[in-house]
Design a protein around this motif. Structure first.
Motif, mmCIF file in Angstrom:
data_model
loop_
_atom_site.group_PDB
_atom_site.id
_atom_site.type_symbol
_atom_site.label_atom_id
_atom_site.label_comp_id
_atom_site.label_asym_id
_atom_site.label_seq_id
_atom_site.Cartn_x
_atom_site.Cartn_y
_atom_site.Cartn_z
ATOM 1 N N PRO A 1 19.532 -18.177 -0.180
ATOM 2 C CA PRO A 1 20.428 -19.173 0.424
ATOM 3 C C PRO A 1 19.870 -19.658 1.762
ATOM 4 O O PRO A 1 19.289 -18.882 2.514
ATOM 5 C CB PRO A 1 21.737 -18.417 0.610
ATOM 6 C CG PRO A 1 21.392 -16.977 0.539
ATOM 7 C CD PRO A 1 20.123 -16.849 -0.243
ATOM 8 N N THR A 2 20.013 -20.951 2.029
ATOM 9 C CA THR A 2 19.568 -21.502 3.309
ATOM 10 C C THR A 2 20.742 -21.664 4.258
ATOM 11 O O THR A 2 20.567 -21.691 5.465
ATOM 12 C CB THR A 2 18.877 -22.865 3.122
ATOM 13 O OG1 THR A 2 19.782 -23.738 2.445
ATOM 14 C CG2 THR A 2 17.602 -22.706 2.309
ATOM 15 N N ASP A 3 21.918 -21.790 3.693
ATOM 16 C CA ASP A 3 23.163 -21.853 4.450
ATOM 17 C C ASP A 3 24.269 -21.501 3.453
ATOM 18 O O ASP A 3 23.981 -21.008 2.371
ATOM 19 C CB ASP A 3 23.362 -23.235 5.100
ATOM 20 C CG ASP A 3 23.320 -24.374 4.089
ATOM 21 O OD1 ASP A 3 23.721 -24.171 2.922
ATOM 22 O OD2 ASP A 3 22.873 -25.470 4.459
ATOM 23 N N GLY A 4 25.480 -21.763 3.779
ATOM 24 C CA GLY A 4 26.578 -21.412 2.880
ATOM 25 C C GLY A 4 26.659 -22.242 1.613
ATOM 26 O O GLY A 4 27.329 -21.875 0.669
ATOM 27 N N LYS A 5 25.922 -23.368 1.549
ATOM 28 C CA LYS A 5 26.052 -24.284 0.417
ATOM 29 C C LYS A 5 24.764 -24.522 -0.359
ATOM 30 O O LYS A 5 24.806 -24.948 -1.490
ATOM 31 C CB LYS A 5 26.546 -25.645 0.921
ATOM 32 C CG LYS A 5 27.897 -25.588 1.580
ATOM 33 C CD LYS A 5 28.280 -26.949 2.094
ATOM 34 C CE LYS A 5 29.600 -26.870 2.854
ATOM 35 N NZ LYS A 5 29.939 -28.140 3.473
ATOM 36 N N HIS A 6 23.616 -24.303 0.239
ATOM 37 C CA HIS A 6 22.347 -24.655 -0.378
ATOM 38 C C HIS A 6 21.457 -23.437 -0.560
ATOM 39 O O HIS A 6 21.612 -22.446 0.137
ATOM 40 C CB HIS A 6 21.616 -25.701 0.488
ATOM 41 C CG HIS A 6 22.422 -26.928 0.721
ATOM 42 N ND1 HIS A 6 23.230 -27.080 1.823
ATOM 43 C CD2 HIS A 6 22.557 -28.048 -0.030
ATOM 44 C CE1 HIS A 6 23.828 -28.263 1.754
ATOM 45 N NE2 HIS A 6 23.453 -28.863 0.647
#
Length: 141
Positions: A123-128
């Motif tokens: 994960p790169t952030d909470g969405k991507h």
């Protein structure tokens, strides 16, 4: 508890040297690999990897040394220097979600396997998420 049971099983094999080094059933390599890759306890992960590195046998498609290489690489990618920075809180610290990786696929190349390619997602952030390709030179002992 699971790690202690696996250690007992491994100890039994050490006292019985006439045991075969290849079995068709899934024994304890798969559970050790699962512990090393999925467990969030730093010390348990490394104990599982050390146990995998200490044996030289196969269980069906599971090869102990190859499994150890893959597990070690995934743990190193996830942990990096996280626990070095958290020396005082290592026992209580868990890896943040953004440091965790998911194994998508493994490609074993060469004869015998000389190279292992891991296809990972992190994960790169909470969405991507980002996809990664990691190569391991398995020809080096």
């Amino acid at each position: 508890d699971m790690l202690h049971r696996l250690q007992d099983t491994y100890s039994y094999g050490e006292t019985c040297p006439n045991l075969r080094h290849f079995i068709m059933d899934v024994g304890w390599l798969a559970p050790l690999q699962y512990l090393a890759v999925k467990c969030r306890d730093h010390s348990i992960r490394w104990q599982a990897i050390e146990m995998l590195e200490a044996v030289h046998h196969r269980e069906g498609i599971w090869d102990a040394q190859m499994t150890a290489l893959i597990s070690r690489k995934i743990v190193e990618l996830e942990e990096g220097d996280f626990f070095a920075k958290e020396l005082s809180n290592t026992a209580d610290s868990q890896l943040p979600f953004l440091r965790r990786v998911s194994l998508l696929n493994i490609a074993l190349l060469g004869n015998p396997t000389e190279s292992i390619t891991l296809y990972l997602r992190r994960p790169t952030d909470g969405k991507h998420v980002a996809n990664y390709v990691v190569k391991i030179d398995a020809s080096v002992p």
